[in-house]
Design a protein around this motif. Sequence first.
Motif, PDB file in Angstrom:
ATOM      1  N   LEU B  37      -4.340  37.057 -18.662  1.00  0.00           N
ATOM      2  CA  LEU B  37      -5.341  37.239 -17.618  1.00  0.00           C
ATOM      3  C   LEU B  37      -4.840  36.742 -16.264  1.00  0.00           C
ATOM      4  O   LEU B  37      -5.614  36.523 -15.350  1.00  0.00           O
ATOM      5  CB  LEU B  37      -6.641  36.555 -18.012  1.00  0.00           C
ATOM      6  CG  LEU B  37      -7.278  37.222 -19.224  1.00  0.00           C
ATOM      7  CD1 LEU B  37      -8.529  36.502 -19.644  1.00  0.00           C
ATOM      8  CD2 LEU B  37      -7.586  38.685 -18.931  1.00  0.00           C
ATOM      9  N   SER B  39      -2.500  37.840 -13.143  1.00  0.00           N
ATOM     10  CA  SER B  39      -1.827  39.033 -12.653  1.00  0.00           C
ATOM     11  C   SER B  39      -1.173  38.705 -11.333  1.00  0.00           C
ATOM     12  O   SER B  39      -1.724  37.987 -10.509  1.00  0.00           O
ATOM     13  CB  SER B  39      -2.842  40.158 -12.529  1.00  0.00           C
ATOM     14  OG  SER B  39      -2.836  40.669 -11.239  1.00  0.00           O
ATOM     15  N   HIS B  46      -3.264  35.606  -9.559  1.00  0.00           N
ATOM     16  CA  HIS B  46      -4.677  35.360  -9.838  1.00  0.00           C
ATOM     17  C   HIS B  46      -4.891  35.211 -11.332  1.00  0.00           C
ATOM     18  O   HIS B  46      -4.367  35.975 -12.115  1.00  0.00           O
ATOM     19  CB  HIS B  46      -5.503  36.525  -9.316  1.00  0.00           C
ATOM     20  CG  HIS B  46      -6.961  36.367  -9.607  1.00  0.00           C
ATOM     21  ND1 HIS B  46      -7.793  35.614  -8.823  1.00  0.00           N
ATOM     22  CD2 HIS B  46      -7.711  36.832 -10.626  1.00  0.00           C
ATOM     23  CE1 HIS B  46      -9.002  35.639  -9.347  1.00  0.00           C
ATOM     24  NE2 HIS B  46      -8.986  36.362 -10.436  1.00  0.00           N
ATOM     25  N   GLN B  48      -7.804  34.673 -14.455  1.00  0.00           N
ATOM     26  CA  GLN B  48      -9.198  34.591 -14.872  1.00  0.00           C
ATOM     27  C   GLN B  48      -9.347  33.409 -15.820  1.00  0.00           C
ATOM     28  O   GLN B  48      -8.402  33.021 -16.491  1.00  0.00           O
ATOM     29  CB  GLN B  48      -9.617  35.886 -15.553  1.00  0.00           C
ATOM     30  CG  GLN B  48      -9.920  36.981 -14.556  1.00  0.00           C
ATOM     31  CD  GLN B  48     -10.091  38.311 -15.242  1.00  0.00           C
ATOM     32  OE1 GLN B  48      -9.124  39.014 -15.482  1.00  0.00           O
ATOM     33  NE2 GLN B  48     -11.322  38.640 -15.582  1.00  0.00           N
ATOM     34  N   THR B 294       6.039  42.759 -16.707  1.00  0.00           N
ATOM     35  CA  THR B 294       5.682  43.737 -15.674  1.00  0.00           C
ATOM     36  C   THR B 294       4.586  44.678 -16.160  1.00  0.00           C
ATOM     37  O   THR B 294       3.693  45.030 -15.404  1.00  0.00           O
ATOM     38  CB  THR B 294       6.909  44.570 -15.257  1.00  0.00           C
ATOM     39  OG1 THR B 294       7.497  45.117 -16.438  1.00  0.00           O
ATOM     40  CG2 THR B 294       7.913  43.723 -14.531  1.00  0.00           C
ATOM     41  N   GLN B 295       4.658  45.084 -17.398  1.00  0.00           N
ATOM     42  CA  GLN B 295       3.615  45.957 -17.941  1.00  0.00           C
ATOM     43  C   GLN B 295       2.262  45.282 -17.807  1.00  0.00           C
ATOM     44  O   GLN B 295       1.269  45.898 -17.459  1.00  0.00           O
ATOM     45  CB  GLN B 295       3.890  46.226 -19.434  1.00  0.00           C
ATOM     46  CG  GLN B 295       4.933  47.259 -19.673  1.00  0.00           C
ATOM     47  CD  GLN B 295       4.349  48.649 -19.535  1.00  0.00           C
ATOM     48  OE1 GLN B 295       3.461  49.038 -20.258  1.00  0.00           O
ATOM     49  NE2 GLN B 295       4.861  49.394 -18.587  1.00  0.00           N
ATOM     50  N   LEU B 298       1.238  44.759 -13.957  1.00  0.00           N
ATOM     51  CA  LEU B 298       0.855  45.982 -13.258  1.00  0.00           C
ATOM     52  C   LEU B 298      -0.320  46.664 -13.932  1.00  0.00           C
ATOM     53  O   LEU B 298      -0.617  47.812 -13.669  1.00  0.00           O
ATOM     54  CB  LEU B 298       2.055  46.926 -13.170  1.00  0.00           C
ATOM     55  CG  LEU B 298       3.212  46.329 -12.385  1.00  0.00           C
ATOM     56  CD1 LEU B 298       4.366  47.291 -12.337  1.00  0.00           C
ATOM     57  CD2 LEU B 298       2.780  45.962 -10.979  1.00  0.00           C
ATOM     58  N   ASN B 299      -0.920  45.937 -14.860  1.00  0.00           N
ATOM     59  CA  ASN B 299      -2.171  46.421 -15.443  1.00  0.00           C
ATOM     60  C   ASN B 299      -2.002  47.668 -16.299  1.00  0.00           C
ATOM     61  O   ASN B 299      -2.898  48.473 -16.428  1.00  0.00           O
ATOM     62  CB  ASN B 299      -3.174  46.708 -14.323  1.00  0.00           C
ATOM     63  CG  ASN B 299      -4.580  46.741 -14.845  1.00  0.00           C
ATOM     64  OD1 ASN B 299      -4.892  46.072 -15.834  1.00  0.00           O
ATOM     65  ND2 ASN B 299      -5.431  47.519 -14.227  1.00  0.00           N
ATOM     66  N   PHE B 300      -0.815  47.857 -16.847  1.00  0.00           N
ATOM     67  CA  PHE B 300      -0.644  49.000 -17.730  1.00  0.00           C
ATOM     68  C   PHE B 300      -1.182  48.696 -19.124  1.00  0.00           C
ATOM     69  O   PHE B 300      -1.485  49.592 -19.884  1.00  0.00           O
ATOM     70  CB  PHE B 300       0.839  49.390 -17.845  1.00  0.00           C
ATOM     71  CG  PHE B 300       1.344  50.080 -16.609  1.00  0.00           C
ATOM     72  CD1 PHE B 300       0.669  51.174 -16.094  1.00  0.00           C
ATOM     73  CD2 PHE B 300       2.485  49.647 -15.962  1.00  0.00           C
ATOM     74  CE1 PHE B 300       1.116  51.816 -14.973  1.00  0.00           C
ATOM     75  CE2 PHE B 300       2.937  50.282 -14.826  1.00  0.00           C
ATOM     76  CZ  PHE B 300       2.252  51.368 -14.325  1.00  0.00           C
ATOM     77  N   ARG B 304      -5.657  43.259 -22.950  1.00  0.00           N
ATOM     78  CA  ARG B 304      -4.473  42.479 -23.255  1.00  0.00           C
ATOM     79  C   ARG B 304      -4.771  41.042 -23.652  1.00  0.00           C
ATOM     80  O   ARG B 304      -3.892  40.361 -24.148  1.00  0.00           O
ATOM     81  CB  ARG B 304      -3.483  42.525 -22.106  1.00  0.00           C
ATOM     82  CG  ARG B 304      -4.055  42.196 -20.767  1.00  0.00           C
ATOM     83  CD  ARG B 304      -3.011  42.498 -19.721  1.00  0.00           C
ATOM     84  NE  ARG B 304      -3.460  42.020 -18.436  1.00  0.00           N
ATOM     85  CZ  ARG B 304      -4.274  42.706 -17.654  1.00  0.00           C
ATOM     86  NH1 ARG B 304      -4.689  43.887 -18.024  1.00  0.00           N
ATOM     87  NH2 ARG B 304      -4.667  42.211 -16.510  1.00  0.00           N
TER      88      ARG B 304
END
Lengths: 601, 412
Positions: B37, B39, B46, B48, B294-295, B298-300, B304
């Motif tokens: 969480l 990113s 940031h 969460q 990186t995945q 970059l929110n791919f 998660r």
Amino acid sequence: MFNGNRIQALTYIFLAPFLILVFFLFRFQLVEGETYQKYAEHNSIRVQTIFPTRGEIYDRHFRPIAINEPSHNLYILPAKLTNLSETAKFINQHLPIPEEEIKELIFQSRFRAYQELIIYRNVDFQKVVEMSEQLNNYPSLFFKTEHVRNYSINNHFSGYISKINRTEFENYRAQFPYSGYTINCQIGKTGIEREYETVLRGKPGRRLIQVDSSGKLFKENPADEEKNQVQHGKDILLTIDLQLQNYIESVFPKGYNGAVLVLDTETGGILSYVSRPVFDLNMFSRTLSRDYWDNLVTDPSFPLMDRVTMATYPPASLFKIMMTGTVLDNNIISPETKLAYCTGSYQYGNRVYRCWNPHGHGSLNLSDAIKHSCNVYFFDLSMRVELPLIENFVKNNYLLDRTGIDLPTERTGFFPSEEWYIERLGSKVLITGHKINLSIGQGEVLLTPIEIGAFYNAIANNGEWTQPHLFSRFISPDKNNEVYNKPKSTKRLDITPSTLSFIQNSLYRAVNETGGTGLGARVQGAKVYGKTGTAQNPAGRNPHTWFAGYAGWDKPEITIVVLFENYPGTGGGVAAPFAGQIIKFYQDNVRQLNGTIASNY
Amino acid sequence: MLLLKTLKKRLRHFDWWLFACMIVLMIIGVIAIYSALTSRIGEDSHTQSEYIRQIVWIVVALIIFVLVIAIPYPVFELMILPAYFFSLALLLLVLTMPQIKGATRWIMLGPFQLQPAEFTKITTILLLAKELSKPYITDMQILIKVVIIGLPPILLLLLQPDLGSAVIFGAIVFGILAFSDLSDYWLILSVSPFIAIVTSFYFPAFIIFMLILLFVLYKYNLSWIALGFTAVINTFIFFLVPFLWNGLKEYQQNRILSFLDPTRDPLGAGYQAIQSRIAIGNGMFWGRGFLEGTQKNLNFLPERHTDFIFSVIAEEFGFVGSMLIIMIFYFFIYRLIRSLKSITDKEQRLAIVGIITLFTSQAVVNIAINLGVFPTTGLPLPFISYGGSSLLANTIAVAIIMKFLTEKSFVR
């Protein structure tokens, strides 16, 4: 089943699935690791949304009301951002958006780094040129040429589009999950734009692309193109006649407020919908400046208020027709009954109620009283009729209902009931005094111009009440006519045919006979019917002046309501001639060119 | 003094290795959730705050862990049946809840969400173990009891729909059956329909399966009637499957199809599988480093911090990290298997087998989903995925085994 060997065997049996996982991990991470690393670095599948073009709005003859024009919009791609504060500063130097706002915007979409965010709509072309020279230094910024909504006339019925807000976004997203509502999009906020929002909007398409980690297009994947075709919004044809609309706008007294409504009598289609003052609709689809908005909201003349459907007024003498219907249908008097001799005033208790004509009208029958709009006759009449009877008439003739016009924000009028008075005043005796006021449409009764329009339209239509509407038909993006029969409710007025024809006859006399208050509405070659009204303003300001009526040639064709707010003069002196002007223009231009209009919705 | 003595006596049988495994997995979980969480875009980072909630859940779970061990065994035994019905009632209740992401799996309790499926797994295991361990039980009685106890939760889960948990239930029931007194013929017969379902999509595979099945049964010297019965049942299923397939919701079909070919619908059902496998592959040997995936950044990667947490670990800590997780899980399972040696009570053994199957199937299926080699269906990774229900349920399961271990010295 349990013994030492078996348990020993279990350790191997349960090892097997883990070994399979190890095999796959070995394969994906070590053997094929570099391939996947390349995928991750260079190659990712992304969805590119193809936004639909918003449907345009036209008048009945395909003359544009709201169309899309090219606009240069500034975007930012957060993933390419190198220095946030420097970029924000650069934008701020050229465009009036605070740096904080830009930073906030980018922060909000931190998890969608590859989503392009719109920063500013409709940037001046000069500015585009200026900024483009420096865009090399700010790889995250770029311009896109898109569409901006442009309104050919400022009006209240078309409404405007503007940027969606948080709650609207959440509502639309929940209601129409596949319509591609994003926090950046614009939606119809009022009027037709809002009423037909989802149709005008269309459905977004989707394109699969592969991009490298910097967001650059790598390869397009046409595989699922077919099932995600963009559906552009449908165009809408309104019943409005722009020529008539523009004419009325142009002759509307400068500096004054009010409403003018012209209906196609047979279908209820609205030909003209004027509400003054207006505001610049185009300001909203561009980037709305705070100053402009603040001015609109604080303007004492409420330019944002649609006076046709959202404002209520005392109907004044227009209400005498409702009184007439009440007493005739309840057999309280006959048309020939003569009531109190009008000397210019009427005394009840220790109060004196005045007729508009201080010299008095003398002794009149009902038809003459309508023609002269004699107050005293109706004062006296009110003594003979119980309040609930009037209330029933008003209710039964749909005057307190929403007319159901296809606009999202319609208000209803008000008529006081006995209970309402008792609740407020505590005594039944006092009601008589109020009834005197109500009989001439003053006091507590309030109606919207569209309610009055619908009622008079039904009178013109021999009692057939038709729902006023603006929508005529959809035109699909390939410009094929797509006729869409939206059910329009029709119902009958609760008036007997003989009373109806008496009212029609009296309305005719009011416009066409010497001494009639509506004489100003007379037009050579047309058969005009109508009633004037002048609502006194106790505050000492100018009165509201009214005209409501209809005009026919072979048969009644258009219904007109005119209202001027706080205008010096009377309904007969001001509103009626204005209505006459409209009828004349209609007869000479609109009608001559197009023949009768009733044939198309 | 007596209390302390009892405690000491009990602690002698406490499996510290098992406990340590659980704690280590929980800690790894918190670290992974923190990373999942977080990113980073450029210099902007940031996080969460869910990882803090997870720590709170761990503390709660450990308190309940102690409580479960402390309950006197006779009381524990008495609670099994009511607990089973209570958890079924919760599964029923859940169906009345509003949908979240197309399924009703959660009961809202203010800010908390309870996922009853997790607890039902344990109550079902305990009740099955209790009922199937009764002496002089016949094959028919076993099968009837399995259906009566096992079928209701599976049906309720399919209604939610929670395909993942239903699969786990199947595995658990099979695991317990295999170690019950059921004779081999009935075991094979009751499992064969599931293989028939899988093979029925491809006719040659089905034929081969039938031949092997009949051969095995023949080797057991069974009557021709038994052979014929087996053949008829499986052939019937072979013809039934197409109807059932059409009864599935489209997205469920898509999930199964995209399992066979993830590129079929790269943005829908296959998207998660593809992106998750890319993340895992991207980890290579040493991984991208903590917080550097990186995945993930970059929110791919979808989901998660819950179902796809393994790929976050695999991307950031590479083959080394993923192997470590798998080894800890296996060692954990190994300790559970080993506990069977010191426990002689049949009911407890069956319960332990059920719990072993539970943990193994959950961990293996979850990782297999992450690897993209199993259909994508929501399923948490035990002790690591974010979420209180699964953490609590799994901790209770370990506590129950620990209870068996520590109490065996004086019960019966």
